[in-house]
Design a protein around this motif. Structure first.
Motif, mmCIF file in Angstrom:
data_model
loop_
_atom_site.group_PDB
_atom_site.id
_atom_site.type_symbol
_atom_site.label_atom_id
_atom_site.label_comp_id
_atom_site.label_asym_id
_atom_site.label_seq_id
_atom_site.Cartn_x
_atom_site.Cartn_y
_atom_site.Cartn_z
ATOM 1 N N ARG A 1 0.827 -1.205 0.000
ATOM 2 C CA ARG A 1 0.000 0.000 0.000
ATOM 3 C C ARG A 1 0.863 1.258 0.000
ATOM 4 N N ALA A 2 1.948 1.233 0.773
ATOM 5 C CA ALA A 2 2.836 2.401 0.816
ATOM 6 C C ALA A 2 3.461 2.660 -0.550
ATOM 7 N N ARG A 3 3.849 1.608 -1.237
ATOM 8 C CA ARG A 3 4.423 1.785 -2.578
ATOM 9 C C ARG A 3 3.381 2.251 -3.568
ATOM 10 N N ALA A 4 2.152 1.753 -3.423
ATOM 11 C CA ALA A 4 1.087 2.180 -4.329
ATOM 12 C C ALA A 4 0.758 3.654 -4.149
ATOM 13 N N LEU A 5 0.954 4.171 -2.946
ATOM 14 C CA LEU A 5 0.708 5.586 -2.685
ATOM 15 C C LEU A 5 1.892 6.466 -3.066
ATOM 16 N N GLY A 6 2.939 5.880 -3.638
ATOM 17 C CA GLY A 6 4.067 6.649 -4.129
ATOM 18 C C GLY A 6 5.252 6.728 -3.188
ATOM 19 N N ALA A 7 5.324 5.881 -2.176
ATOM 20 C CA ALA A 7 6.457 5.912 -1.243
ATOM 21 C C ALA A 7 7.726 5.445 -1.941
ATOM 22 N N GLY A 8 8.827 6.160 -1.705
ATOM 23 C CA GLY A 8 10.105 5.803 -2.298
ATOM 24 C C GLY A 8 10.879 4.831 -1.439
#
Length: 318
Positions: A186-193
């Motif tokens: 989910r964090a990656r889907a929200l654009g987390a690097g």
């Protein structure tokens, strides 16, 4: 408001960890004894006279048995063995903590990078780690100590750069476990690097396991330092438990029956390593409750090996 809630949760989590740790009597006893040893080592300049370490200021006779004046006897130069043991604890603990910090730092960085990035980065780092795992760390430490100038910094460097592969393997496995969880996706889907995922999610989940492993690494580092000093590769200008054993052997204390010169540093090494082991095992039980013999996870029915008590499917033969 948000920051205060976060700190409250952290304090509650720390209190819970302490309650679980204090329930382990062995770990609590090891922590108390370890705190006493560290306090004596730190306060050694206050409790004793450093000038008595100089062989020209030795107050006793060589290899004098234990007495009221010298509770642990004297060494071959007439110095108090108790005094040497206290000051030797400073060097041994310094090398143990510093070398462990260097080792854990290298292992954590390599393990995080291998587990997070994967692919060719993991392939290169794992081959590099396997190279150090194949070669005995003690042999590498001896080689580095023999090549580099003698000193405490050399011992710290030699132990630190050779004892990190086990930590790297452990951190990589834990990183892969954490990154397979849904909240990472989910964090990656929200654009987390990469920095956000590693710093905010992976590293906090890895640190408890690293802390538990660190206490065990300190004991191994102290043993390695003692071995190197016993082999004559330590700093000749400082006193450590390993150098005391090396000097006792070279001065004929073994054949002369001067047991008071051998037992204090040997027992000190055994006790300090035992303390770190007890604390490390207790922390492992806190990090991994299954090691403490905890109950079975909720939502799963317990059943014996024969399968008795398991629900049968419709139409299944008895």
């Amino acid at each position: 408001m948000t920051a205060s809630i976060v700190w409250q949760r952290r304090r509650a989590a720390a209190a819970g960890v302490w309650r679980q740790f204090s329930a382990n009597r062995g770990g609590l006893a090891g922590l108390g004894l370890l705190a006493l040893i560290v306090a004596l080592a730190v306060l050694a300049p206050v409790l004793t006279d450093e000038a008595a370490l100089d062989v020209t200021n030795a107050p006793g006779r060589p290899l004098q048995p234990p007495s009221v004046e010298f509770p642990l006897g004297t060494d071959v130069d007439g110095r108090s063995v108790l005094l040497l043991t206290l000051w030797g604890a400073r060097v041994s603990l310094l090398v143990g903590f510093a070398a462990t910090a260097l080792s854990v730092l290298i292992g954590t960085v390599v393990g995080l990078a291998a587990g997070h990035f994967g692919r060719w980065v993991a392939a290169i780092l794992l081959r590099f780690t396997d190279f150090f795992l194949v070669l005995p760390s003690l042999v590498l430490a001896i080689a580095l100590s023999a090549v580099l100038p003698q000193g405490v910094a050399t011992i710290i460097l030699a132990i630190g750069v050779t004892a990190w592969p086990t930590t790297a393997r452990l951190v990589r496995a834990q990183t892969l476990t954490i990154e397979s969880r849904p909240y990472i996706e989910r964090a990656r889907a929200l654009g987390a690097g990469h920095a956000h995922v590693v710093g905010k999610h992976v590293l906090p989940g890895v640190l408890p396991l690293v802390l538990a492993n660190t206490t065990l690494v300190v004991g191994n580092s102290i043993i390695t330092e003692s071995v190197l000093a016993f082999l004559g590769l330590g700093d000749p200008n400082t006193v450590s438990w390993g150098s005391m054993l090396q000097r006792a052997l070279g001065s004929g204390a073994v054949t002369g029956g001067a047991w008071w010169y051998l037992l204090p540093p040997g027992l000190a090494i055994v006790v300090i390593v035992l303390c770190f082991t007890l604390v490390g095992r207790a922390l492992e039980a806190v990090v991994n409750p299954r090691l403490a013999g905890g109950a079975a996870p909720r939502g799963r029915d317990t059943k014996d090996r024969s399968g008795a008590g398991a629900p049968r499917k419709t139409g299944e033969r008895s």
